[in-house]
Design an enzyme around this catalytic site. Structure first.
Site, PDB file in Angstrom:
ATOM      1  N   ASP A  34       0.939  -1.295  -0.041  1.00 21.40           N
ATOM      2  CA  ASP A  34      -0.141   0.082   0.175  1.00 21.40           C
ATOM      3  C   ASP A  34       0.964   1.258   0.197  1.00 21.40           C
ATOM      4  OD1 ASP A  34       1.124  -0.271   2.491  1.00 21.40           O
ATOM      5  OD2 ASP A  34      -0.689   0.347   3.632  1.00 21.40           O
ATOM      6  N   ASP A  57       7.106  -4.484  14.156  1.00 23.70           N
ATOM      7  CA  ASP A  57       7.656  -2.974  14.059  1.00 23.70           C
ATOM      8  C   ASP A  57       7.793  -2.449  15.592  1.00 23.70           C
ATOM      9  OD1 ASP A  57       5.115  -3.208  14.426  1.00 23.70           O
ATOM     10  OD2 ASP A  57       4.495  -1.501  13.192  1.00 23.70           O
TER      11      ASP A  57
END
Length: 521
Positions: free
Chosen positions: A286, A364
């Site tokens: 994306d 992350d």
């Protein structure tokens, strides 16, 4: 430097001759070896030593003594032969380093001259044609092997000089692009057919399919997305995560199943890439990239490779909204203690460190923990080289409507490979950064908001002293206020840099900052 090295070689040769002379004097002047307790040279521990036969009185077996002396001389000669080889090896290393240094100096000079001649020209047009000269494989820079010198002081001098030359070589490397390095782009995909938007831009802006192979790794087994990826033919490499099974998680984590699958996919995909390549740029399906996306990473590869205080290069600015960045400073780059992700470069050596302890989920945020970061930083731009268009995802659009949809994507091509980026090395960056931040006038947030009493574009400094004061100031100034493991987004040494109503602002802790407080998260 050449004279100094020549004198060191002569000194080594002199030591060799002197050593042999002393050895001969010692051997010929040494008293005969007798039996234990009779005043001879035998070591205690046996009735017969060094192969000397038993004899009446103090008579010495002359044949045995001659053999022993011959063996000792042979051993010593072998030792001296090794020392000569070591001296010769140092000389060869110096010669190679001299040639490398000269070539790199010439390359640097050519790059600088080219910048002077081309400074008034527009950036080169982007193209999709194949660069035939780029079909070279990844080459790894090898460090010279340091052998043991015969004299401790001489060895220390040699080691110091070699270290200095390596440092100088690294400095040169940071100002010259590495055209032979292959930088693959790993696209992490799942079930978004809009991956086409991401792939279209990557293919449009890459200048060489050989230097920038695109590898799309797909999870989820989504057939329609797979057809979109396959439609690109040999322009991309399509690989599929083989394990699509659900992951057993704690009952309270069932809603986070997607995060577990993402972490599993990242681990598998990165292992596939690092089986072949020494570095990779990771993007997600994306993300749309800027025209100088490839230029940005190629120029920063040698910086990342040469500075051990760095562990990634990111194309993303978390506070990169249009009103918060300076559109006239597209070339401006920063160090940051916050791991940004969203288009980032990783080296194989770093993956070798991270992979054995890779988390089951939330990779992350795991990367942002002190145990992984280890006080290392990333490079990030003033203006992002990626934007995200994916509101749909496992995060259910978190931050997207409030922040991410407003991130500004760079449109100006910056020829980073023609610039000297060594200012980003920690040894060059920190002193200047700290001076700039703490020499800026300290103002109250109300003065910034009203603006009437302030003159000029800044910079100005707003000081926070606690987690709560940081959050209040960040919200009022329009920057992201969350902290991960105590680190603010885009922060470096606790400082967040941005524009507020056209003025440069540093949201900073008090001078003398030491470390992040993990309890602030």
């Amino acid at each position: 430097m050449v004279r100094k090295k020549s004198s060191l070689i002569l000194c080594g040769a002199f030591l060799f001759v002197a050593w042999n002379a002393l050895l001969l004097l010692y051997l010929w002047g040494r008293p005969p070896i007798g039996r234990l307790g009779e005043g001879g040279g035998a070591e205690p521990g046996g009735k017969e030593e060094w192969g000397v036969g038993r004899a009446k009185g103090s008579q010495v077996n002359l044949a045995g003594e001659v053999i022993r002396l011959a063996e000792e001389v042979e051993i010593q000669l072998e030792t001296q032969k090794k020392l000569l080889k070591q001296i010769e090896s140092h000389r060869a290393v110096w010669a190679r380093q001299k040639d490398v240094g000269k070539r790199e100096t010439d390359d640097t000079k050519e790059v600088k001259e080219e910048v002077v001649h081309q400074s008034s020209k527009p950036p080169p047009p982007l193209k999709d044609s194949v660069d035939d000269r780029a079909q070279t494989e990844v080459q790894h820079t090898q460090k010279p092997v340091h052998t043991v010198a015969p004299d401790a002081k001489l060895e220390k001098q040699q080691a110091t000089e070699i270290k200095e030359e390596i440092i100088e070589k690294n400095k040169l490397a940071t100002s010259v692009a590495s055209p032979e390095v292959i930088i693959p782009i790993l696209v992490i995909a799942c079930d978004r057919v809009t991956v086409k938007r991401s792939l279209d831009r990557l293919i449009q802006y890459r200048q060489s399919p050989q230097l920038y192979p695109i590898i799309v790794s797909q999870d989820c087994g989504h057939a329609e997305t797979a057809r979109v990826i396959a439609s690109y033919g040999d322009q991309v490499t399509h690989i599929s995560q083989p394990d699509l099974s659900d992951i057993r998680v704690r009952p309270e984590h069932r809603k986070f199943q997607g995060y577990y699958k993402i972490a599993r996919h990242y681990r598998w995909a990165l292992n596939q890439v690092f089986n072949t390549f020494s570095t990779v740029v990771i993007v997600e399906d994306d993300l749309e990239v800027a025209p100088d996306f490839f230029e940005y990473f190629r120029a920063l590869y040698p910086i990342l490779r040469s500075d051990p205080t760095l562990w990634c290069v990111s194309a993303w600015n978390d506070n990169g909204r249009d009103a918060l960045v300076d559109p006239s400073k597209a070339e401006l780059l920063y160090r940051t203690d916050f791991f940004p992700g969203l288009g980032w470069m990783l080296l194989k050596e770093m993956w070798d460190e991270l992979e054995p302890k890779w988390p089951l989920a939330f990779w992350d945020d795991w990367m942002r923990q002190p145990e992984q970061r280890k006080d290392r930083s990333c490079i990030r731009p003033e203006i992002s080289r990626t934007i995200t268009f994916g509101r749909k995802g496992v995060s259910l659009g978190q931050f997207f409507d409030q922040y991410l949809r407003y991130i500004k994507l760079n449109t100006q091509f910056v020829p980073f490979t023609k610039q000297n980026l060594s200012y980003l090395l920690k040894e060059n960056y920190d002193e200047k950064f700290i001076k700039e931040v703490y020499s800026a006038p300290l103002v109250k947030i109300e003065e910034l908001q009203q603006g009437g009493s302030l003159r000029g574009p800044g910079p100005y400094r707003v000081q926070y002293s606690s987690r709560d004061s940081f959050k209040v100031f960040a919200r009022n100034l329009g920057v992201m206020d969350d902290l991960k493991s105590g680190v603010p987004r885009t922060g470096y040494r606790g400082v967040v840099s941005f524009l507020y109503r056209g003025r440069r602002v540093f949201l900073a802790p008090p001078e003398g900052w030491m470390q992040y407080d993990i309890s602030w998260s």
